[in-house]
Structures are given as C-alpha cells and as structure tokens.
Design an enzyme around this catalytic site. Sequence first.
Site, short mmCIF file in Angstrom:
data_model
loop_
_atom_site.label_atom_id
_atom_site.label_comp_id
_atom_site.label_asym_id
_atom_site.label_seq_id
_atom_site.Cartn_x
_atom_site.Cartn_y
_atom_site.Cartn_z
N LYS A 133 0.97 -0.89 -0.03
CA LYS A 133 -0.38 0.14 -0.53
C LYS A 133 1.05 1.68 0.08
O LYS A 133 -0.01 1.81 0.14
CB LYS A 133 -1.10 0.10 1.23
CG LYS A 133 -1.97 -1.16 1.05
CD LYS A 133 -2.27 -1.69 -0.13
CE LYS A 133 -3.43 -1.25 -0.55
NZ LYS A 133 -3.77 -1.40 -2.01
N THR A 136 3.91 1.47 -4.56
CA THR A 136 4.87 0.02 -5.32
C THR A 136 3.95 0.28 -6.90
O THR A 136 4.88 -0.11 -8.04
CB THR A 136 4.36 -1.31 -4.82
OG1 THR A 136 3.21 -1.81 -4.23
CG2 THR A 136 5.25 -1.19 -3.53
N1 LIG Z 1 -1.22 7.45 -9.38
C1 LIG Z 1 -1.73 6.66 -8.52
N2 LIG Z 1 -2.87 6.13 -8.83
C2 LIG Z 1 -3.34 5.93 -7.72
N3 LIG Z 1 -3.02 4.87 -6.54
C3 LIG Z 1 -1.34 5.69 -6.30
C4 LIG Z 1 -1.03 6.13 -6.88
N4 LIG Z 1 0.60 6.71 -6.65
C5 LIG Z 1 0.14 6.26 -5.61
N5 LIG Z 1 -0.77 5.95 -5.05
C6 LIG Z 1 -1.55 4.93 -3.77
O1 LIG Z 1 -0.74 4.13 -4.25
C7 LIG Z 1 -1.58 3.13 -3.27
C8 LIG Z 1 -1.90 1.20 -3.17
O2 LIG Z 1 -0.17 1.21 -3.28
P1 LIG Z 1 0.12 -0.36 -3.78
O3 LIG Z 1 0.03 -0.16 -5.12
O4 LIG Z 1 1.95 -0.89 -3.68
O5 LIG Z 1 -1.00 -1.20 -3.71
S1 LIG Z 1 -0.09 -2.84 -2.61
O6 LIG Z 1 0.75 -3.26 -1.90
O7 LIG Z 1 0.37 -3.14 -4.53
O8 LIG Z 1 -1.66 -3.49 -2.42
C9 LIG Z 1 -3.19 3.52 -3.22
O9 LIG Z 1 -3.21 3.70 -1.99
P2 LIG Z 1 -5.52 3.86 -1.62
O10 LIG Z 1 -5.37 5.55 -1.63
O11 LIG Z 1 -5.18 3.51 -0.05
O12 LIG Z 1 -6.07 3.01 -2.08
C10 LIG Z 1 -2.38 4.81 -3.51
O13 LIG Z 1 -2.97 6.16 -2.52
#
Ligand SMILES: Nc1ncnc2c1ncn2[C@@H]1O[C@H](COP(=O)(O)OS(=O)(=O)O)[C@@H](OP(=O)(O)O)[C@H]1O
Length: 382
Positions: A133, A136
């Site tokens: 989260k 990544t």
């Molecule tokens: N460009 C863009 N678009 C959408 N979301 C974005 C982006 N950059 C960072 N994030 C943040 O990434 C969070 C999810 O993290 P991960 O991709 O590491 O999640 S996971 O571990 O693979 O499930 C996700 O967390 P949540 O907002 O809590 O859903 C986002 O806040």
Amino acid sequence: MKGGRRLRKTQKPFHPLTKPLLKPKLRTRGGKCQNVELGSGGDCSGKEWWLLQKGCEEGGSQPQPAPPRLGTLFLGEQCMRVAAPGTRTMSPPFSKCPSAPLHHPGGRGGGGSTTPDYGEKRLPQALIIGVKKGGTRALLEAIRAHPDVRAVGTEPHFFDRNYEKGLEWYRSVMPKTLEGQITMEKTPSYFVTNEAPKRIHSMAKDTKLIVVVRNPVTRAISDYTQTLSKKPEIPTFEVLAFKNRTLGLIDASWSAIRIGIYALHLENWLQYFPLSQILFVSGERLITDPAGEMAKVQDFLGLKRIVTEKHFYFNKTKGFPCLKKPEDSSAPRCLGKSKGRTHPKIDPDVIHRLRKFYKPFNVMFYQMTGQDFEWEQEESDK
Ligand SMILES: Nc1ncnc2c1ncn2[C@@H]1O[C@H](COP(=O)(O)OS(=O)(=O)O)[C@@H](OP(=O)(O)O)[C@H]1O
C-alpha cells in the site's frame, strides 16, 4: 503532502550494526522479549493498473521466525509496552496467497512499453520490495514506461511464497529483455519477509532494491480499507488497532500495523545489503510529484531520465496522477479502482495514538535511511 527531505548535515545517517540505535522507550513485561515476526504484505487483490489478475486471499497465518537483531527495538509479546500510547505484539495474521496463477509474461505481464517479445529471460536486476500500500503499483507502472525497463505485471511472490519453485521458475516468469534492458518485478511483501534479504542476496548480491514508503498510519488505514473491501464483515479499524483500547495498547500483531514499523524490517535488509543499494521512494511524493520521484528512481537504476513530467497528468476524477501514454492505446491510463480507494473515517483519537506509536520507529527509520519523510510534520500540520 510532503516527503523525502534530506536530513540536515548534523543528522548523519548511520548503520545499525555500527552505531547504536536510537531506542524507543520500551519496557518489558515479565522480563521476556520475543521477536517481531515479519509477515508478508503485498496486494493480493490483484486489480492492478491495466491488468486484472486474481487469485489471492488475505488473512492466512504463516508464522515466520525472525532472529533478534534490532536490540531493544525488538518488540515482543512481553516487550511491546511502549511508554507513550502502548503497544503489544506479534503473532502475525499473514497475508496469504496460494501459489499464484501468474500471468505469463509473454502476455500483458511482459510490460516494458512496446518492446517486442524477443530477447532473453533474465533474473531481475532490480526489485520493488515494498511496502504494501505504499504506491508500489504506481511506481512499477511508471518505470515500465521507460524503454530500458521490462517488468512482470503481476507479483511473482518468489522470495516469500514460491521460493521452493527455484530460480529457473522465477526466470521463466520474467519478460524477455534485450541486452542492456533492466528486468524488474514488484512484490511488496518482500519487505516484511524475514528470509527475503538472504534469498535475494544469494540470487545476486548486487540486486538493486526499491522501497516505496508511506506514512505508516495512512498505510495501515489503506491496508485495512483493502481488507474491508473484500470482507465487509470485519471489525472496525478502531477495534482491530488495539489490544486494549482503554489501556491504549496498540495491537502490533495486526499486520496492518506491523508492516509500518519500517525501521524494524529495514534492519533485516541491512544485514545483507548496503544502504547505497536501497532506494527509498516517498509514497506521498509519488502522488504530488511523480516525475521528481521518477528522476530519483531512474538515476538509481542507472537509466537515462526518460520518464519525466511529460509522462504524467493529474486526473481530477481519479484524484491521482496518471500516465499519459499507457502501454497500449486502448487501455485505461489511470490505476484501477483498487488504487486510491476512499478510506473509512477513523476516530481522530485512534489516529493520534497510532502516530504516537509510530513516531519513535519513524525517527529511527529517518536516521537509518538519512531521509526525513516528514510524517510527523503531517501531524503537526493538522
Ligand atoms: N498514481 C496513482 N494512482 C493511484 N494510486 C496511487 C498512485 N500513486 C500512489 N498511489 C497510492 O498507491 C496505493 C496503493 O499502493 P500499492 O500499489 O503499493 O498497493 S499494493 O500493496 O500493491 O496493494 C494507493 O493507496 P489507497 O489510496 O489507500 O488506495 C494510492 O494512494
């Protein structure tokens, strides 16, 4: 949101093996200390940017012993009464994915913009190892826009769940690359997998590691939100966050909270890799300044800065930056619905207690990395 400010010159980074750690105020209960057990994280939801992939389930239990290395930072069932708000540990409700039905890299999983499917399958030279989260997926998709990078779209979970399948299996799930291209994958649970550093080191000790970190309180809520989306019947965040709310004992055995003790997990990696081989990306800045963070990532990987501000635009509906040019023109340009979920409203007192809980660990993490991510600043801003 701010992040990633370098420490002042007087605040030198240190390596925990060579310098004493800043000790959080811990006291033992019953004179016993147990280790924090590190569990897996990672997104099992599989609903990713441009790629729908299922096959995982959260909430299993896979205890993994963790050797004590972090001195008094090592928290345990009896050791976790932190002076201020209080905590306890640590029997991990681990994230569990069955051996994933991996998307074959010959298909969408091959990534790497428009590179045709020729070349050789190689083991990855760089890994996004966490944190769950943290952002990544956004990072992987952005770096995949670079012509010299090819990456697996799904999370192979090799160094945690599929290690027994062997390196040849791991290689087989990689996309083909041409000479000079970098092969990458991301599996966020590696960061909290006790065996991962040793295993990666034994694959190639020069592997470059990238960790996207995010305010651990927000990260915990994000993690909870993901679980809630799959299991709406689970207790509230406020209930899960405490062993005993009246006494203010945080339940650090809950993976949503444990994963955010970054200093603890990092210490494990520093047994095998020098700090210079690990890049810490600010999850906050990846949203507010994706091109800035991508510049650091490309420098770290020894790549020409090709992914720049020109590649991003801010999508107001999504509320996040999106890539202007997806891999194929028919695909959506923003991450999927599982990224950027609306978080439930959490009791501000619980947030306050969690911030206090994390503060000593955050400070330690800043010292270890030499970077101040300013998560405490975010609190005082409010
Ligand atoms: N460009 C863009 N678009 C959408 N979301 C974005 C982006 N950059 C960072 N994030 C943040 O990434 C969070 C999810 O993290 P991960 O991709 O590491 O999640 S996971 O571990 O693979 O499930 C996700 O967390 P949540 O907002 O809590 O859903 C986002 O806040």
